[in-house]
Enzyme design. Sequence first.
Site, PDB file in Angstrom:
ATOM      1  N   CYS A  15       2.162  12.538   4.618  1.00 30.84           N
ATOM      2  CA  CYS A  15       1.101  11.991   5.478  1.00 30.84           C
ATOM      3  C   CYS A  15       1.659  10.946   6.438  1.00 30.84           C
ATOM      4  CB  CYS A  15      -0.005  11.388   4.620  1.00 30.84           C
ATOM      5  SG  CYS A  15      -0.983  12.602   3.697  1.00 30.84           S
ATOM      6  N   HIS A  39       0.843  -1.193   0.000  1.00 30.70           N
ATOM      7  CA  HIS A  39       0.000   0.000   0.000  1.00 30.70           C
ATOM      8  C   HIS A  39       0.883   1.249   0.000  1.00 30.70           C
ATOM      9  CE1 HIS A  39      -3.415  -2.547   1.917  1.00 30.70           C
ATOM     10  NE2 HIS A  39      -3.554  -2.482   0.604  1.00 30.70           N
ATOM     11  N   CYS A  61      36.376  -7.956 -13.476  1.00 26.16           N
ATOM     12  CA  CYS A  61      37.467  -7.833 -14.430  1.00 26.16           C
ATOM     13  C   CYS A  61      38.172  -6.493 -14.259  1.00 26.16           C
ATOM     14  CB  CYS A  61      36.946  -8.003 -15.853  1.00 26.16           C
ATOM     15  SG  CYS A  61      35.834  -6.674 -16.366  1.00 26.16           S
ATOM     16  N   CYS A  72      38.716  12.099 -14.078  1.00 27.36           N
ATOM     17  CA  CYS A  72      38.200  13.117 -13.161  1.00 27.36           C
ATOM     18  C   CYS A  72      38.822  13.054 -11.776  1.00 27.36           C
ATOM     19  CB  CYS A  72      36.674  13.007 -13.043  1.00 27.36           C
ATOM     20  SG  CYS A  72      36.107  11.498 -12.213  1.00 27.36           S
ATOM     21  N   CYS A 121      40.494   7.956 -10.652  1.00 26.12           N
ATOM     22  CA  CYS A 121      40.086   7.901 -12.058  1.00 26.12           C
ATOM     23  C   CYS A 121      41.036   8.769 -12.890  1.00 26.12           C
ATOM     24  CB  CYS A 121      38.640   8.393 -12.198  1.00 26.12           C
ATOM     25  SG  CYS A 121      38.109   8.665 -13.906  1.00 26.12           S
ATOM     26  N   CYS A 129      41.541   1.130 -17.429  1.00 24.29           N
ATOM     27  CA  CYS A 129      42.177  -0.150 -17.095  1.00 24.29           C
ATOM     28  C   CYS A 129      42.710  -0.084 -15.671  1.00 24.29           C
ATOM     29  CB  CYS A 129      43.304  -0.457 -18.080  1.00 24.29           C
ATOM     30  SG  CYS A 129      44.264  -1.933 -17.647  1.00 24.29           S
ATOM     31  N   CYS A 178      32.397  10.058 -13.553  1.00 24.39           N
ATOM     32  CA  CYS A 178      32.255  10.553 -14.928  1.00 24.39           C
ATOM     33  C   CYS A 178      31.920   9.448 -15.913  1.00 24.39           C
ATOM     34  CB  CYS A 178      33.542  11.253 -15.359  1.00 24.39           C
ATOM     35  SG  CYS A 178      34.989  10.167 -15.447  1.00 24.39           S
ATOM     36  N   CYS A 210      46.981  -0.592 -15.754  1.00 28.40           N
ATOM     37  CA  CYS A 210      47.849   0.514 -16.164  1.00 28.40           C
ATOM     38  C   CYS A 210      47.208   1.877 -15.932  1.00 28.40           C
ATOM     39  CB  CYS A 210      48.240   0.363 -17.631  1.00 28.40           C
ATOM     40  SG  CYS A 210      46.843   0.543 -18.788  1.00 28.40           S
ATOM     41  N   HIS A 212      41.709  -2.882 -25.624  1.00 26.28           N
ATOM     42  CA  HIS A 212      42.922  -2.715 -24.816  1.00 26.28           C
ATOM     43  C   HIS A 212      43.443  -4.060 -24.321  1.00 26.28           C
ATOM     44  CE1 HIS A 212      45.682  -0.669 -22.085  1.00 26.28           C
ATOM     45  NE2 HIS A 212      45.212  -1.388 -21.073  1.00 26.28           N
TER      46      HIS A 212
END
Length: 485
Positions: free
Chosen positions: A247, A241, A418, A408, A405, A431, A426, A434, A446
């Site tokens: 409320c 419900h 993997c 960013c 990263c 990889c 972003c 590397c 790659h």
Amino acid sequence: MSAEDLEAQEDELLALASIYDADEFRKAESVQGGETRIYLDLPQNFKIFVSGNSNESLQNSGFEYTICFLPPLVLNFELPPDYPSSSPPSFTLSGKWLSPTQLSALCKHLDNLWEEHRGRVVLFAWMQFLKEETLTYLNIVSPFELKMGSQKKVQRRATAQASSSTELGVGGAAAADVDQEETVDERAVQDVESLSSLIQEILDFNQARQTKCFNSKLFLCSICFCEKLGSDCMYFLECKHVYCKACLKDYFEIQIKDGQVKCLNCPEPQCPSVATPGQVKELVEADLFARYDRLLLQSTLDLMADVVYCPRPCCQLPVMQEPGGTMAICSSCNFAFCTLCRLTYHGLSPCKVTAEKLIDLRNEYLQADEATKRFLEQRYGKRVIQKALEEMESKDWLEKNSKSCPCCGTPIQKLDGCNKMTCTGCMQYFCWICMGSLSRANPYRHFTDSESPCFNRLFHAVDINGDMWEDEIEEDDDDEDDDDD
């Protein structure tokens, strides 16, 4: 590239961008290509299950899960200069819940569709086939058995094909012989580590999509009789419900202030569904929830001292603990936990302390009397107490447990799977080995390019249990051994 081919490519990519939203289609920035995510429409009450003779399969066998959504199939493609006049798009097809053999069958059918559309654009036809005909084409019905394919086997095949192509040239006789022997297309990628992680990813994705669908729909609140978006509503888990949060917030606050913490039932007359503590915490203020939690615990202990609540946020049902013991097993989700620390049951070992509680534990220990100190040392272990006293804060955690990263700089922690990573900030592919950025059109190149430093290392340093692979892969190995004899 001819002007006609270039115009056809630009028109096709522009059309796809206008048809699909950003979650379904993304154009590559550096090349003529992109990525499409195909979300399949499942039949009602679609079920998945696991069976097999490996240890991992046995742990998950016997359970069926009803789901509404499956993770999408991902088609990464790149358009060659002579497309569509002569050559087809180069692509990889990845998915978590289809085996490499099933993905290979889809790749082969995409090739057949190109032959039918030769000289014309084909991407929309590919996407329509994958979305509307995948289940029928692969004869997938409910209940659907989840399977895993051997990534080690796929990598050996890719190595054999690369070496054959190097010796005789791409399309040479040796490469053709290898292709004829293989049942798994090198363009098919099942990017998941194990069956257990696959099941969890499917369930998490299904819950996220259900929440997204709920938040985007309109519901009529039975209390104020106003239509509101699901994002402004909440539903009771047992009866489903739906009421608006405003409320329910007023309803919960009145009951808690009156001390009626056991009366937070569904407002529907005669409905026995009860709000979970997590739902109450989401709606009311922190001080009011603290009162609710205290009163609820007190009222429960007054009636039955051997009752605890399941610590899992999605469950939190009452659990009976054995007299004189510290272990409790939730009858709903079968989670066995310690009644002292609310973590997974650890037998005679001291209770573990999470990083968030170390500072509180240190402060509590420093302010405690001798009797309380002895109790804390017995509960958590003297070594843990000493560690809590010595550690002022958990510094350098990000440097030791994450990588930034390359696009960013968002810290990323790799739990499993993997080495093709996706930044949660972003959405850039990179990889893990590397830390180089990967092409959105074909991120797996790659790992399949023999000139790459990470060639054939998609699952490098990943612990893969060979017992989980499909019988069909083992039969292929037996056939190869017979051929060698």
